[in-house]
Design a protein around this motif. Structure first.
Motif, PDB file in Angstrom:
ATOM      1  N   UNK A   1      -5.967 -25.821   2.833  1.00 53.01           N
ATOM      2  CA  UNK A   1      -5.687 -26.487   4.101  1.00 53.01           C
ATOM      3  C   UNK A   1      -7.002 -26.938   4.711  1.00 53.01           C
ATOM      4  N   UNK A   2      -7.028 -28.183   5.197  1.00 48.14           N
ATOM      5  CA  UNK A   2      -8.216 -28.705   5.845  1.00 48.14           C
ATOM      6  C   UNK A   2      -7.947 -29.057   7.308  1.00 48.14           C
ATOM      7  N   UNK A   3      -6.765 -28.694   7.823  1.00 48.42           N
ATOM      8  CA  UNK A   3      -6.420 -28.988   9.212  1.00 48.42           C
ATOM      9  C   UNK A   3      -6.736 -27.782  10.100  1.00 48.42           C
ATOM     10  N   UNK A   4      -6.866 -28.041  11.403  1.00 43.56           N
ATOM     11  CA  UNK A   4      -7.099 -26.993  12.392  1.00 43.56           C
ATOM     12  C   UNK A   4      -8.269 -26.086  12.012  1.00 43.56           C
ATOM     13  N   UNK A   5      -9.333 -26.726  11.500  1.00 41.23           N
ATOM     14  CA  UNK A   5     -10.499 -25.962  11.112  1.00 41.23           C
ATOM     15  C   UNK A   5     -10.353 -25.252   9.785  1.00 41.23           C
ATOM     16  N   UNK A   6      -9.201 -25.423   9.123  1.00 44.07           N
ATOM     17  CA  UNK A   6      -8.978 -24.807   7.817  1.00 44.07           C
ATOM     18  C   UNK A   6      -8.545 -23.364   7.861  1.00 44.07           C
ATOM     19  N   UNK A   7      -8.504 -22.734   9.047  1.00 44.85           N
ATOM     20  CA  UNK A   7      -8.133 -21.320   9.156  1.00 44.85           C
ATOM     21  C   UNK A   7      -6.705 -21.225   9.696  1.00 44.85           C
ATOM     22  N   UNK A   8      -5.744 -21.245   8.796  1.00 45.37           N
ATOM     23  CA  UNK A   8      -4.335 -21.243   9.175  1.00 45.37           C
ATOM     24  C   UNK A   8      -3.580 -20.214   8.349  1.00 45.37           C
ATOM     25  N   UNK A   9      -2.301 -20.038   8.691  1.00 50.16           N
ATOM     26  CA  UNK A   9      -1.458 -19.085   7.969  1.00 50.16           C
ATOM     27  C   UNK A   9      -0.017 -19.570   8.002  1.00 50.16           C
ATOM     28  N   UNK A  10       0.783 -19.059   7.063  1.00 51.11           N
ATOM     29  CA  UNK A  10       2.214 -19.321   7.006  1.00 51.11           C
ATOM     30  C   UNK A  10       2.923 -17.975   7.079  1.00 51.11           C
ATOM     31  N   UNK A  11       3.934 -17.888   7.959  1.00 49.80           N
ATOM     32  CA  UNK A  11       4.633 -16.619   8.119  1.00 49.80           C
ATOM     33  C   UNK A  11       6.043 -16.879   8.647  1.00 49.80           C
TER      34      UNK A  11
END
Length: 786
Positions: A576-586
């Motif tokens: 992932x390169x969006x939102x600074x690249x620090x994301x999660x799926x849950x």
């Protein structure tokens, strides 16, 4: 005497000298140009941020905003030097027309603003602050001049029910925090009266809450966490200055990275060609060197002759390379200049010159090592034997009984018998294939529809975004989901709710993650490791989030959700390169103030017009933003992909030129070595065309092997280098090699495996035929009997 000897050598080996100069010059040109591009990119970016006095932390907030609440809280934060809030009036694309064209397919969130007077300034194309706009006019972001080809004087129209506002483009602005296409919001500058007039009829009010730190490097991260913990207005994304810098530099940084790679490989090839030239000179001049040694010339003086020769060649190449590199730099930095302006700095000249000097030093150091072999030339042996000799490979094929054409068989036998001599040429062809395929594959990957999955979005047709502004947003989201579910044109929908949740990394530091919650199996991403979460006790993290927190797939983590910490197991990782690249799926609960925004992915039924449906949903689901996902990809990544494509074409041309030059050099050197054999074959009746086919067979055989090896290297090592580039651009140098980017090349088979090899094949064949014309001059009468 030395000067006459060097001049005679240049005259005798004019073509070899020219080829060496061109190869060295190309490496200097690209090294100088890439260095100039990087220094201008960094300088222009920093100058833009400084001229605009860009904020260190920005919080986008949609909904009710109380400035006094923020002022009271900031008063207790000694690290804050200044804060301010800018009102932004978001205009729906269906109500916004540029030169008569509705912006329904524009994925940017266009907002009207009144220019700031002191900080976070918008700059004109001379990088001068825009502090006032005439009523009835508007200043658009520079991206619309570059990508949409709008011009001063074109009309901009804003509409609503029974309302129309006509504005005229008065100029274009550079925005230090929203300049490139990757920034999904754009600020359109108008006069205060015009903004209030439009606000009375249409638009969504948002605020850009901005902060400046006394010590940005030390205080930014802790301040951002304190702001979030204090419950300050945060219905939107928070970005810091490092994020602005990364977004600003990524496009041209990728181009510079590709050019640097090509320059480095060309330098390696130039060094190998120098080695081959010196070795050939050692063999050709073996007798002359022996005579010099016999009459008392010291080994150091013999070395000086050849060192001077190659120093002259390298100096000529370096001077021409510097001139060529400085001429090429404006072409590579044209986009930088248009978006960020140019900065007059002594470093714009010093860094390229130092780079050229470093290349020259590397060339000369390499030659200095090579000429030491002259110390091993014995005067007695050289005069008596007249050749340095050489070992041929043990591989032997028989000509007798073969059904192959004689000249083809002789060519194959020569390559197998003398294969060490062809290793340099093989390496050149491998490098040429590599620097042809890797840039082209990088461009096709960025242009591929599937690349959208590396931006954290599944394979959907439409993406619908709705910000959580107030309590009504939740009800609006529910109605939107019900309406989409009842539409027969929507074959599948996937509602997602993004929350901001806190966790603690392995070092005990608090980390905030943007967590997207919903059914992740409906439009699944391509997971680098593991799978999508399916129950509340599971979570998947982006590769950058895993790297920065120190976790790995299979670890148990504690995530704060709904006012309490929950233990979740990491079951997957993804790019992932969006939102600074620090994301999660849950699949976490999504009630409360943690909700940031809502997203619905829509897969349309077969045959449904995607663009038409996007326009219809934009009208029906306002103020939600509807994006055709292909248009979203093109508008976000299109400018970057376009620059990569231009660079890739240039790299391919350089690779073909490299192959032609090296083929010509190698063929001439082979003919010089084989002059006796060629003369003998001609004397016994061999025709010139057949002899040329022998050399053509040799070089094409090596080329085919080089293309195969180069293609394999491009698909493995080249793909790794592409991912390293992304790791450095998004995570900084400290993330290099951490595995935070795992993008697979999207290769165009006909282009990579057919068109490009065919171009190399044709170029090498023509170069071989042209260089082998010297065969006609070989005759027994010209040979010297030792």
């Amino acid at each position: 005497m030395y000067g006459r000897m060097i001049a005679r050598d240049f005259t005798r080996n004019r073509s070899v000298s020219v080829v060496l100069v061109v190869l060295m010059m190309l490496s200097v040109v690209l090294a100088t140009a890439s260095a100039g591009t990087l220094v201008r990119l960094v300088g222009s970016s920093q100058n833009l941020m400084a001229r605009a006095d860009a904020p260190d932390v920005v919080q986008l907030h949609a909904g009710e905003y109380d400035p006094h609440e923020v002022d009271r809280w900031v008063a207790g934060r000694p690290e804050v030097a200044h804060d301010q809030a800018m009102l932004m009036l978001g205009i729906d694309g269906a109500n916004l027309f540029f030169d008569g064209v509705p912006q329904t397919t524009n994925i940017q969130q266009n907002s009207l603003v009144v220019p700031n007077q002191e900080r976070d300034l918008l700059l004109d194309l001379d990088n001068q602050p825009i502090t006032e706009v005439e009523p009835g006019t508007i200043v658009l972001p520079v991206i619309y001049e570059v990508e949409a080809t709008l011009a001063v004087g074109d009309p901009v129209t804003i509409t609503a029910d029974g309302f129309t506002k006509e504005l005229t483009i008065a100029g274009f602005a550079r925005d230090s925090i929203m300049n490139p296409a990757l920034a999904s919001s754009k600020r359109l500058v108008v006069a205060p009266g015009d903004l209030e007039e439009v606000r009375a009829h249409t638009g969504v009010v948002e605020h850009l809450v901005e902060f400046w730190m006394h010590d940005p490097g030390a205080d930014t991260a802790s301040f951002a966490k304190a702001y979030q913990d204090a419950g300050m207005p945060q219905a939107g994304q928070m970005v810091d200055s490092a994020g602005f810098q990364m977004i600003t530099m990524i496009g041209d940084g990728m181009v510079a990275a590709v050019v640097i790679l090509v320059a480095f490989l060309l330098l390696v090839v130039a060094l190998l060609c120098l080695r081959f030239s010196v070795l050939t000179a050692t063999e050709q001049d073996h007798r002359e060197i022996g005579v010099l040694r016999a009459i008392g010339v010291a080994p150091r003086d013999v070395q000086r002759i050849y060192l001077t020769k190659y120093a002259v060649l390298a100096a000529i190449a370096s001077v021409l390379g510097v001139l060529g590199g400085l001429a090429l730099t404006p072409l590579l930095t044209r986009n930088i200049t248009r978006y960020m302006g140019s900065v007059g700095s002594v470093w714009n000249w010093v860094v390229p010159l130092l780079t050229a000097a470093s290349v020259f030093a590397a060339l000369m150091l390499f030659v200095l090592v090579l000429v030491r072999r002259f110390n091993r030339v014995s005067a007695l042996t050289a005069i008596g034997v007249g050749t340095s000799g050489g070992r041929s490979a043990a591989v032997r094929l028989r000509l007798h009984g073969s059904r192959m054409p004689v000249n083809f068989r002789l060519g194959v036998m020569n390559v197998l018998d003398r294969w060490p001599a062809y290793l340099v040429l093989l390496f050149v062809f491998v490098v040429s294939t590599f620097i042809t395929i890797v840039p082209i594959s990088s461009a096709t990957t960025a242009n591929a529809p599937g690349f959208i999955q590396y931006m954290g979005t599944g394979p959907v047709d439409l993406r619908i975004d709705l910000r959580n502004i107030d309590d009504a947003s939740t009800a609006q989201f529910s109605r939107m989901v019900d309406q989409l579910g009842a539409d027969p044109d929507a074959a599948a929908i996937s509602p997602m709710v993004t929350t901001r949740n806190d966790t603690v990394d392995k070092d005990g530091n608090t980390v905030s993650l943007y967590v997207e919650n919903g059914d992740h199996t409906r439009f699944p991403l391509t997971y680098a490791d593991g799978r999508a979460p399916t129950v509340e006790s599971e979570i998947a993290l982006s590769l950058l989030a895993l790297s920065q927190t120190g976790w790995s797939v299979g670890d148990a983590v504690s995530i704060e959700a709904g006012g309490r910490f929950r233990d979740l197991r990491i079951v997957g990782s993804y790019q992932d390169v969006t939102n600074g690249g620090k994301t999660a799926k849950a699949v976490l609960p999504t009630d409360g103030d943690e909700v940031m925004w809502y997203v619905v992915g829509v897969g349309l039924a077969q045959g449904v017009d995607i663009a038409g449906k996007a326009a219809a949903y934009s009208d029906q689901l306002a103020p939600a933003r509807v994006a055709d996902i292909e248009q979203w990809r093109i508008q976000t990544l299109g400018p970057i992909a376009g620059r990569l494509t231009v660079t890739a074409v240039g790299s391919a041309l350089v690779a073909i030129a490299l192959s032609v030059l090296m083929t010509a050099l190698f063929t001439r050197m082979l003919l010089a070595r084989d002059a006796g054999q060629v003369a003998i074959q001609r004397a016994v009746g061999a025709d010139d065309g057949g002899l040329r086919r022998q050399y053509l067979t040799r070089l094409l055989l090596v080329l085919v092997l080089g293309v195969v090896v180069g293609t394999v290297a491009a698909m493995t090592l080249g793909e790794s280098l592409f991912n390293l580039m992304f790791e450095g651009l998004f995570g900084g140098f400290e993330s290099l090699g951490s595995g935070t980017s795992q993008i697979d090349f999207a290769v165009h088979p006909l282009l990579a495996y057919l068109a490009l090899p065919a171009a190399l094949l044709s170029a090498v064949a023509l170069a071989t035929v042209a260089a082998s014309r010297a065969i006609s001059a070989a005759a027994i009468s010209t040979l010297t009997t030792e």
